[in-house]
Design an enzyme around this catalytic site. Structure first.
Site, PDB file in Angstrom:
ATOM      1  N   GLY A   1       0.815  -1.203   0.000  1.00 21.62           N
ATOM      2  CA  GLY A   1       0.000   0.000   0.000  1.00 21.62           C
ATOM      3  C   GLY A   1       0.855   1.262   0.000  1.00 21.62           C
ATOM      4  O   GLY A   1       0.523   2.255  -0.658  1.00 21.62           O
ATOM      5  N   THR A   2       1.944   1.220   0.730  1.00 21.98           N
ATOM      6  CA  THR A   2       2.825   2.392   0.803  1.00 21.98           C
ATOM      7  C   THR A   2       3.327   2.773  -0.585  1.00 21.98           C
ATOM      8  O   THR A   2       3.277   3.936  -0.989  1.00 21.98           O
ATOM      9  CB  THR A   2       4.012   2.090   1.753  1.00 21.98           C
ATOM     10  OG1 THR A   2       3.487   1.759   3.044  1.00 21.98           O
ATOM     11  CG2 THR A   2       4.951   3.269   1.881  1.00 21.98           C
TER      12      THR A   2
ATOM     13  N   ASN B   1      -7.621   3.822   9.421  1.00 21.64           N
ATOM     14  CA  ASN B   1      -7.114   2.574  10.002  1.00 21.64           C
ATOM     15  C   ASN B   1      -7.203   2.546  11.522  1.00 21.64           C
ATOM     16  O   ASN B   1      -7.288   1.491  12.130  1.00 21.64           O
ATOM     17  CB  ASN B   1      -5.671   2.326   9.557  1.00 21.64           C
ATOM     18  CG  ASN B   1      -4.795   3.553   9.670  1.00 21.64           C
ATOM     19  OD1 ASN B   1      -5.074   4.594   9.085  1.00 21.64           O
ATOM     20  ND2 ASN B   1      -3.740   3.446  10.456  1.00 21.64           N
TER      21      ASN B   1
ATOM     22  N   GLN C   1      -7.868  -0.033   3.990  1.00 27.44           N
ATOM     23  CA  GLN C   1      -8.657  -0.681   5.056  1.00 27.44           C
ATOM     24  C   GLN C   1     -10.060  -1.084   4.598  1.00 27.44           C
ATOM     25  O   GLN C   1     -10.826  -1.628   5.399  1.00 27.44           O
ATOM     26  CB  GLN C   1      -8.770   0.254   6.268  1.00 27.44           C
ATOM     27  CG  GLN C   1      -7.456   0.488   6.986  1.00 27.44           C
ATOM     28  CD  GLN C   1      -6.909  -0.767   7.674  1.00 27.44           C
ATOM     29  OE1 GLN C   1      -7.623  -1.759   7.870  1.00 27.44           O
ATOM     30  NE2 GLN C   1      -5.643  -0.739   8.029  1.00 27.44           N
TER      31      GLN C   1
ATOM     32  N   SER D   1      -3.843  -2.969  -0.420  1.00 21.26           N
ATOM     33  CA  SER D   1      -2.712  -3.769   0.037  1.00 21.26           C
ATOM     34  C   SER D   1      -3.216  -5.178   0.348  1.00 21.26           C
ATOM     35  O   SER D   1      -4.181  -5.337   1.101  1.00 21.26           O
ATOM     36  CB  SER D   1      -2.110  -3.122   1.287  1.00 21.26           C
ATOM     37  OG  SER D   1      -1.074  -3.931   1.787  1.00 21.26           O
TER      38      SER D   1
ATOM     39  N   HIS E   1      -2.158  -7.676   2.162  1.00 19.63           N
ATOM     40  CA  HIS E   1      -2.110  -8.313   3.490  1.00 19.63           C
ATOM     41  C   HIS E   1      -3.215  -7.850   4.431  1.00 19.63           C
ATOM     42  O   HIS E   1      -3.358  -8.382   5.531  1.00 19.63           O
ATOM     43  CB  HIS E   1      -0.717  -8.158   4.125  1.00 19.63           C
ATOM     44  CG  HIS E   1      -0.374  -6.797   4.632  1.00 19.63           C
ATOM     45  ND1 HIS E   1      -0.464  -6.473   5.963  1.00 19.63           N
ATOM     46  CD2 HIS E   1       0.090  -5.693   4.016  1.00 19.63           C
ATOM     47  CE1 HIS E   1      -0.052  -5.210   6.129  1.00 19.63           C
ATOM     48  NE2 HIS E   1       0.277  -4.721   4.954  1.00 19.63           N
TER      49      HIS E   1
ATOM     50  N   THR F   1      10.136  -7.378 -11.370  1.00 18.72           N
ATOM     51  CA  THR F   1       9.441  -8.653 -11.587  1.00 18.72           C
ATOM     52  C   THR F   1       8.316  -8.808 -10.581  1.00 18.72           C
ATOM     53  O   THR F   1       8.512  -8.618  -9.385  1.00 18.72           O
ATOM     54  CB  THR F   1      10.451  -9.813 -11.474  1.00 18.72           C
ATOM     55  OG1 THR F   1      11.481  -9.584 -12.433  1.00 18.72           O
ATOM     56  CG2 THR F   1       9.785 -11.158 -11.739  1.00 18.72           C
TER      57      THR F   1
ATOM     58  N   CYS G   1       2.602   0.971  12.661  1.00 20.17           N
ATOM     59  CA  CYS G   1       3.812   1.689  12.288  1.00 20.17           C
ATOM     60  C   CYS G   1       4.219   2.690  13.356  1.00 20.17           C
ATOM     61  O   CYS G   1       5.352   3.135  13.384  1.00 20.17           O
ATOM     62  CB  CYS G   1       3.590   2.418  10.970  1.00 20.17           C
ATOM     63  SG  CYS G   1       2.755   1.387   9.787  1.00 20.17           S
TER      64      CYS G   1
HETATM   65  N1  PLP Z   1      -2.681   2.930   4.245  1.00 22.49           N
HETATM   66  C1  PLP Z   1      -3.422   2.517   5.281  1.00 22.49           C
HETATM   67  C2  PLP Z   1      -4.737   3.185   5.556  1.00 22.49           C
HETATM   68  C3  PLP Z   1      -2.972   1.476   6.084  1.00 22.49           C
HETATM   69  O1  PLP Z   1      -3.719   1.066   7.120  1.00 22.49           O
HETATM   70  C4  PLP Z   1      -1.720   0.877   5.798  1.00 22.49           C
HETATM   71  C5  PLP Z   1      -1.171  -0.196   6.663  1.00 22.49           C
HETATM   72  O2  PLP Z   1      -1.375  -0.197   7.860  1.00 22.49           O
HETATM   73  C6  PLP Z   1      -0.990   1.341   4.703  1.00 22.49           C
HETATM   74  C7  PLP Z   1      -1.501   2.369   3.941  1.00 22.49           C
HETATM   75  C8  PLP Z   1       0.334   0.765   4.347  1.00 22.49           C
HETATM   76  O3  PLP Z   1       0.175  -0.470   3.706  1.00 22.49           O
HETATM   77  P1  PLP Z   1       1.410  -1.458   3.506  1.00 22.49           P
HETATM   78  O4  PLP Z   1       1.727  -2.039   4.828  1.00 22.49           O
HETATM   79  O5  PLP Z   1       0.929  -2.482   2.529  1.00 22.49           O
HETATM   80  O6  PLP Z   1       2.521  -0.635   2.942  1.00 22.49           O
END
Ligand code: PLP
Length: 410
Positions: free
Chosen positions: A85-86, A164, A192, A212, A214, A250, A337
């Protein structure tokens, strides 16, 4: 309760856990894992290779692309696979700036995930102007203020679909309509949302959308960026021609195959999320609020059906989480985080919650694999945990009462 085996030194310890941290990450669905194994073990070809062994991997990639596209109502050509996601968030912000060189302003909110906020802060150091919109005490945005904050040089508006930490849902379709009317690109971080809300990116009218894997019972290390058809796009990672030249590197074939299978399951399980899981969340929340004194819920409605963020006055969340951990219960004090940082959550601060109260906030986030027995387990232990911590606090709850009242919601 799910049985997991934790590798610990030489021994393998059988450990029962009650997992209430599904906004941090989720258990991989066995169906997703099963779908992945052949691509880890047998069909390891590079999807960019022309021989049939590579083509087999490429075909799996395209099948997964169709499945994740269906999850958000998109067409497969609008999906760019990324690593997380980042990365998707950074790609969207950078693309908007790169494709519109005259525009050097970004409009976002004070409650985004650090994956947006920190990147915006680093862009500020490069001369990009960023507006972080405030929220009210319920965590809601003022859309009139949002519209007024759009400038002639605004390259993009980026507002998350759901928060989140609190689960508060933003009116993405209304924000998209404002942006369309003002001819500004709109990105939403929907990390989310899948499996918790029905998503239709084209109908909502967004230009970019982040997911994302996961967070929806697929493995870590895979994400996607939806790029609406005919939207100007600049790749973030340059190199090979993967993803039709939109993201070099890849592809994580097995991870993406798991992502595709998990996307199918997320759609099938949406009703379960909105009924069974929502009911478990509500029972957990209502019982805590009614049995543990000096507690309140953070975040108004509409809210994700799985998330409950609760303020426990006169305790530190870290102490609560450590005590719960000893009981095998996993919860969180905010986004994973920021765990370990002593600063109170930026989301709760933006909602006007003072540092005293914010330090005692715990997030419970449920998922498909939670059971009523696990909710019972939390409810059986939590009141005593809080009572014990309050009794052991250096100052008594009563002595801290005036300070706490002053630090409350505004
Ligand atoms: N954006 C939101 C709203 C999230 O909750 C998260 C992860 O906690 C992320 C982005 C980041 O995702 P990733 O861990 O896949 O980089």
């Amino acid at each position: 309760m799910q049985n997991v085996v934790l590798p610990q030194g030489a021994d393998m310890i059988e450990h029962n856990i009650c997992y209430f941290d599904n906004n941090a990450t989720t258990r991989i669905a066995p169906e997703a894992l099963d779908a992945m194994i052949p691509y880890l073990r047998d069909f390891y070809g590079n999807p960019s290779s022309a021989y049939s062994f590579g083509v087999r991997a490429a075909k799996a990639l395209e099948e997964a692309r169709e499945k994740v596209a269906a999850l958000i109502g998109a067409t497969p050509g609008e999906i760019v696979f990324t690593s997380c996601g980042t990365e998707s968030n950074h790609t969207a912000l950078e693309s908007a700036l790169a494709t519109q060189p005259g525009k050097r302003h970004l409009l976002t909110t004070a409650v985004e995930h650090p994956a947006i906020i920190k990147h915006c802060e680093s862009l500020q150091k490069q001369g990009v102007a960023v507006t972080f919109l405030p929220v009210d005490s319920a965590g809601a945005l003022d859309l009139r203020l949002l519209e007024q904050s759009i400038r002639p040089d605004t390259a993009m508006v980026s507002v998350m679909w759901a928060n989140n930490e609190t689960g508060v849902i933003f009116p993405v379709d209304e924000i998209a309509a404002i942006c369309r009317h003002r001819h500004v690109l709109f990105h939403t971080d929907a990390t989310q949302a899948p499996g918790r809300l029905a998503l239709d990116a084209p109908k909502a009218g967004v230009d970019f959308l982040t997911l994302s894997a996961h967070k929806l019972h697929a493995p870590k290390g895979t994400g996607l960026l939806y790029v609406r058809r005919r939207t100007k796009f600049q790749p973030y990672l340059a190199g090979g021609h993967q993803e039709r030249g939109r993201r070099a590197g890849t592809e994580n074939v097995a991870g993406i195959v798991g992502f595709g299978r998990a996307a199918e399951l997320a759609m099938e399980r949406l009703t379960d999320m909105d009924t069974r899981v929502r009911a478990m969340r509500d029972r957990l929340e209502k019982t805590i609020l009614s049995t543990v004194p000096d507690t309140r819920r953070n975040g108004g409605e509409p809210r994700l059906p799985n998330t409950s963020n609760i303020a426990f006055d006169f305790v530190e969340a870290e102490g609560v989480l450590m005590a719960l951990d000893q009981l095998g219960i996993c919860a969180s004090s905010g986004s994973a985080c920021t765990t370990g940082s002593l600063n109170p959550s930026h989301v709760l601060s933006a909602m006007g919650i003072g540092p005293e109260r914010a330090k005692g906030c715990v997030r419970f986030s449920l998922g498909y694999y939670n059971t009523q027995a696990e909710v019972d387990c939390v409810l059986a232990h939590l009141p005593q945990v809080i009572a014990r911590l309050r009794a052991a606090a250096p100052e008594s709850a009563a002595a801290r009462q005036p300070a706490m009242a002053a630090a409350g919601h505004h």
